[in-house]
Design a protein around this motif. Structure first.
Motif, PDB file in Angstrom:
ATOM      1  N   UNK A 196      41.547  45.043  42.851  1.00 26.27           N
ATOM      2  CA  UNK A 196      41.292  44.190  41.620  1.00 26.27           C
ATOM      3  C   UNK A 196      41.514  42.740  41.820  1.00 26.27           C
ATOM      4  N   UNK A 197      40.747  42.162  41.304  1.00 21.04           N
ATOM      5  CA  UNK A 197      40.570  40.525  41.296  1.00 21.04           C
ATOM      6  C   UNK A 197      41.200  39.936  39.741  1.00 21.04           C
ATOM      7  N   UNK A 238      34.934  49.850  39.895  1.00 19.45           N
ATOM      8  CA  UNK A 238      33.869  49.106  39.300  1.00 19.45           C
ATOM      9  C   UNK A 238      32.481  49.146  40.153  1.00 19.45           C
ATOM     10  N   UNK A 239      31.820  48.111  40.067  1.00 18.95           N
ATOM     11  CA  UNK A 239      30.761  48.021  40.879  1.00 18.95           C
ATOM     12  C   UNK A 239      30.805  47.201  41.878  1.00 18.95           C
ATOM     13  N   UNK A 277      43.468  32.607  42.206  1.00 14.15           N
ATOM     14  CA  UNK A 277      42.795  33.971  42.028  1.00 14.15           C
ATOM     15  C   UNK A 277      43.294  34.945  43.043  1.00 14.15           C
ATOM     16  N   UNK A 278      43.693  35.859  42.525  1.00 19.78           N
ATOM     17  CA  UNK A 278      44.511  36.844  43.539  1.00 19.78           C
ATOM     18  C   UNK A 278      43.637  38.209  43.576  1.00 19.78           C
ATOM     19  N   UNK A 279      43.178  38.600  44.544  1.00 18.96           N
ATOM     20  CA  UNK A 279      42.646  39.777  44.709  1.00 18.96           C
ATOM     21  C   UNK A 279      43.571  40.836  45.556  1.00 18.96           C
ATOM     22  N   UNK A 280      43.998  41.721  44.561  1.00 20.46           N
ATOM     23  CA  UNK A 280      45.098  42.813  44.963  1.00 20.46           C
ATOM     24  C   UNK A 280      44.125  43.978  45.724  1.00 20.46           C
ATOM     25  N   UNK A 281      44.645  44.517  46.870  1.00 20.75           N
ATOM     26  CA  UNK A 281      43.988  45.576  47.659  1.00 20.75           C
ATOM     27  C   UNK A 281      44.751  46.800  47.015  1.00 20.75           C
ATOM     28  N   UNK A 282      43.774  47.937  47.370  1.00 20.58           N
ATOM     29  CA  UNK A 282      44.423  49.328  46.765  1.00 20.58           C
ATOM     30  C   UNK A 282      45.845  49.379  46.698  1.00 20.58           C
ATOM     31  N   UNK A 304      37.401  41.183  37.973  1.00 22.05           N
ATOM     32  CA  UNK A 304      36.412  41.921  38.828  1.00 22.05           C
ATOM     33  C   UNK A 304      37.354  43.272  39.244  1.00 22.05           C
ATOM     34  N   UNK A 305      36.685  44.589  38.958  1.00 21.35           N
ATOM     35  CA  UNK A 305      37.219  45.736  39.407  1.00 21.35           C
ATOM     36  C   UNK A 305      36.288  46.266  40.519  1.00 21.35           C
ATOM     37  N   UNK A 306      36.987  46.647  42.026  1.00 24.46           N
ATOM     38  CA  UNK A 306      36.324  46.902  43.017  1.00 24.46           C
ATOM     39  C   UNK A 306      35.751  48.423  42.942  1.00 24.46           C
ATOM     40  N   UNK A 307      34.915  48.836  43.978  1.00 22.49           N
ATOM     41  CA  UNK A 307      34.337  50.195  44.139  1.00 22.49           C
ATOM     42  C   UNK A 307      34.990  50.848  45.148  1.00 22.49           C
ATOM     43  N   UNK A 308      35.978  50.184  45.933  1.00 24.70           N
ATOM     44  CA  UNK A 308      36.607  50.861  47.000  1.00 24.70           C
ATOM     45  C   UNK A 308      37.985  51.817  46.626  1.00 24.70           C
ATOM     46  N   UNK A 309      37.777  52.643  45.797  1.00 26.57           N
ATOM     47  CA  UNK A 309      38.767  53.519  45.251  1.00 26.57           C
ATOM     48  C   UNK A 309      39.549  54.243  46.496  1.00 26.57           C
TER      49      UNK A 309
END
Length: 451
Positions: free
Chosen positions: A441-442, A350-351, A222-227, A420-425
Motif C-alpha cells: 500500500x502506498x 489493486x492494479x 510518501x511511504x510504500x508499505x510492503x505486505x 495506490x493499492x498493489x497487486x502483489x497480495x
C-alpha cells in the motif's frame, strides 16, 4: 465417554441451563534456527478441554488437560455463581447446524510430517538465504496440526481438522558501515503451497539491498508499505477499530462514522474466513456460528464490525461469526471464553505493481518490516511504529538503502491518503497474531523521524 458427554450428564444432574465443551488435540513441530544452523527441533503433543456453563444467565468456565477432573471442576465452578451477577442480555448458545468443510485446510502431509522432514524444510530455508555477504541467519519453522471439537447442550456437535505451516528467516550482515538485516516469511495450510526457498531468497535480497544505509531526513514522505509491514498495521492498528465491542463503547476512532466514507475509493478491507490457504480460514467460528465474508470498508465506506455472541447480545444484535479461541503459534485453543477477532483480514488487491509504485515516487520510503507497532491514542487513531528492516529511500523512482526510522501517524489520516493499492497480495502472519492477506500500500504525507 467423551468430555462433553461427561460434562453434559453432570450438568443435567444439577439442571444447568447450558453447557459448552471445547476439546483441542494439537501437535506442534517447531524448528529453531540460530547462527545459520538448526539449533533445536521440538515436537509438542497436547490435549486440553474448555468448559463454559451458563445457569440462570450466570456464566462460569474452566480449562483443564485432565478429562477425569471435569466433574469435580464443574461442581467447584458452580459454587462461584453465588458471587456473580446474571447477564440479563444473554440469549442462547448456538443450535445444531451443519457446516461444509472448506477445501485445503487440512493436509495429510503436514499431519504425518516427521521431525526429519521438517528439519529438511528448515535447512532449505537456511540454504536459500546463504550468500558470501550474509553473516548469520536465524528464524523458525512452525508446523501445526489440530483436531478441534465443539459441542453444546443445544445439540451442536462440530469437528474441524486443520493444518498450518509458517516459516520466517532473518538474514543479517556486518559487511557494510553498520549491521543490517532482511526478512523472509511464508505461511499457508498445505505443504505443496509452501515455498521454503522463497523465504530464504526474500530475506537474503532484503538484507543485501540494505547494506550501507543512509540516514533518512526528518521530513514528510510518501511511504510504500510492503505486505509484511501492512500485516503489522492490520493486526495492531486497524483491527481493534472494527471490533463491535470497541465500536459500541465509542472507543473506536470510527465509532461515529458507520456508513460514512473513511478511506479512498480504491481501498476495501474485509474479513475473509473462506480464503484459500488462509491461516484463519474456517467454516464455523469458535462458538459454532457459521462464518461469512464481512466487509469492514467497502470502496472507502465503513460498512460493518465483527463480534461474538456475548458482545452482540449485550447490544441486542446478532453475532457476525467472529468468536475466536486463538492458539499459539497458529490455530485454535480450548480457552473456555472466546474473544472477538477477524479470521483473515484481507485488503482487496489493486492494479498497480510495487515496481510501478516506486517508479512514480519522487520522495519516499519503501518499508519491508515494522516493529513496536501500537496505538498511542486509540480513540483518535494515533499510532506509532518503527521501520527496522528493508528500508529503501526513494528519490525520483530510484532506491537506496535507508536506516531505521520512526513513524508516528494517524489511522483516519492514513486511510484518506492512500494513493495506490498493489497487486502483489500475500499471506502474512505476525507472531501469535492475526492472519492477513494483503498487497503493498502506498500512502502520501507520512511524517518520518530518523533514529
Amino acid at each position: 465417554m467423551s468430555a462433553f458427554e461427561k460434562a453434559s450428564n453432570y450438568c443435567k444432574k444439577f439442571e444447568i441451563d447450558e453447557c459448552e465443551s471445547v476439546f483441542v488435540k494439537k501437535q506442534i513441530t517447531t524448528i529453531r534456527i540460530t547462527d545459520s544452523e538448526i539449533a533445536e527441533i521440538k515436537q509438542n503433543f497436547d490435549e486440553s478441554f474448555g468448559i463454559r456453563l451458563i445457569h440462570h444467565k450466570k456464566c462460569v468456565s474452566f480449562q483443564t488437560n485432565e478429562q477425569e477432573s471435569i466433574e469435580d471442576m464443574i461442581e467447584k465452578a458452580l459454587q462461584t455463581t453465588t458471587h456473580l451477577k446474571p447477564l440479563k442480555f444473554w440469549k442462547s448458545l448456538p443450535y445444531k447446524s451443519n457446516h461444509k468443510k472448506i477445501p485445503n485446510t487440512f493436509d495429510n502431509k503436514l499431519y504425518n510430517i516427521s521431525g526429519t522432514k521438517a528439519a529438511d524444510i528448515a535447512q532449505v530455508m537456511i540454504n536459500s538465504a546463504q550468500d558470501k555477504k550474509i553473516s548469520t541467519i536465524s528464524g523458525s519453522l512452525n508446523i501445526v496440526s489440530e483436531n478441534f471439537e465443539l459441542s453444546n447442550s443445544n445439540d451442536l456437535n462440530l469437528n474441524d481438522k486443520a493444518t498450518y505451516i509458517s516459516g520466517i528467516i532473518n538474514a543479517e550482515t556486518d559487511k557494510g558501515e553498520m549491521p543490517v538485516s532482511g526478512l523472509g516469511q511464508e505461511c499457508c495450510r498445505t505443504l505443496d503451497q509452501f515455498s521454503p526457498e522463497k523465504i530464504g531468497q526474500d530475506a537474503r535480497k532484503m538484507c543485501i539491498e540494505s547494506i550501507n544505509p543512509k540516514k533518512c531526513e526528518n521530513d514528510t514522505y510518501t511511504v510504500i508499505f510492503e505486505p509484511y509491514s501492512v500485516g503489522e498495521l492490520l493486526a495492531f492498528v486497524f483491527a481493534a477499530n472494527f471490533n463491535f465491542k470497541t465500536f459500541s463503547e465509542k472507543k473506536s476512532c470510527f465509532s461515529n462514522n458507520i456508513n460514512q466514507k473513511i478511506a479512498v475509493d480504491e481501498f476495501s478491507l474485509i474479513d475473509d474466513p473462506h480464503a484459500m490457504q488462509g491461516i484463519g480460514t474456517k467454516s464455523f467460528d469458535d462458538e459454532g456460528v457459521e462464518t461469512n465474508s464481512n466487509s469492514f470498508i467497502e470502496k472507502g465506506i465503513f460498512k460493518n464490525t465483527f463480534s461474538n455472541l456475548f458482545d452482540s447480545f449485550k447490544e441486542n444484535t446478532q453475532s457476525t461469526g467472529n468468536a475466536s479461541r486463538p492458539g499459539s503459534p497458529m490455530g485454535r485453543s480450548s480457552e473456555p471464553i472466546p474473544i472477538s477477532a477477524p479470521h483473515n483480514l484481507r485488503v482487496k488487491k489493486g492494479d498497480t505493481s510495487q515496481e510501478e509504485m516506486i517508479k512514480d515516487t519522487k520522495h519516499g520510503l519503501l518499508v519491508g518490516r515494522l516493529w513496536y507497532t501500537y496505538a498511542v491514542n486509540p480513540i483518535k487513531g494515533d499510532f506509532s511504529c518503527t521501520a527496522r528492516s528493508g528500508i529503501q529511500i526513494i528519490e525520483n523512482g530510484k532506491v537506496n538503502p535507508g536506516r531505521s526510522a520512526r513513524i508516528v501517524h494517524n489511522l483516519p489520516t492514513l486511510l484518506q491518503n492512500i494513493s495506490s493499492v498493489g497487486n502483489n497480495q500475500k499471506n502474512v502472519i505476525q507472531w501469535a497474531s492475526l492472519p492477513s492477506i494483503t498487497p503493498s500500500i502506498k500512502v502520501e504525507g507520512i511524517k518520518v523521524i530518523p533514529i
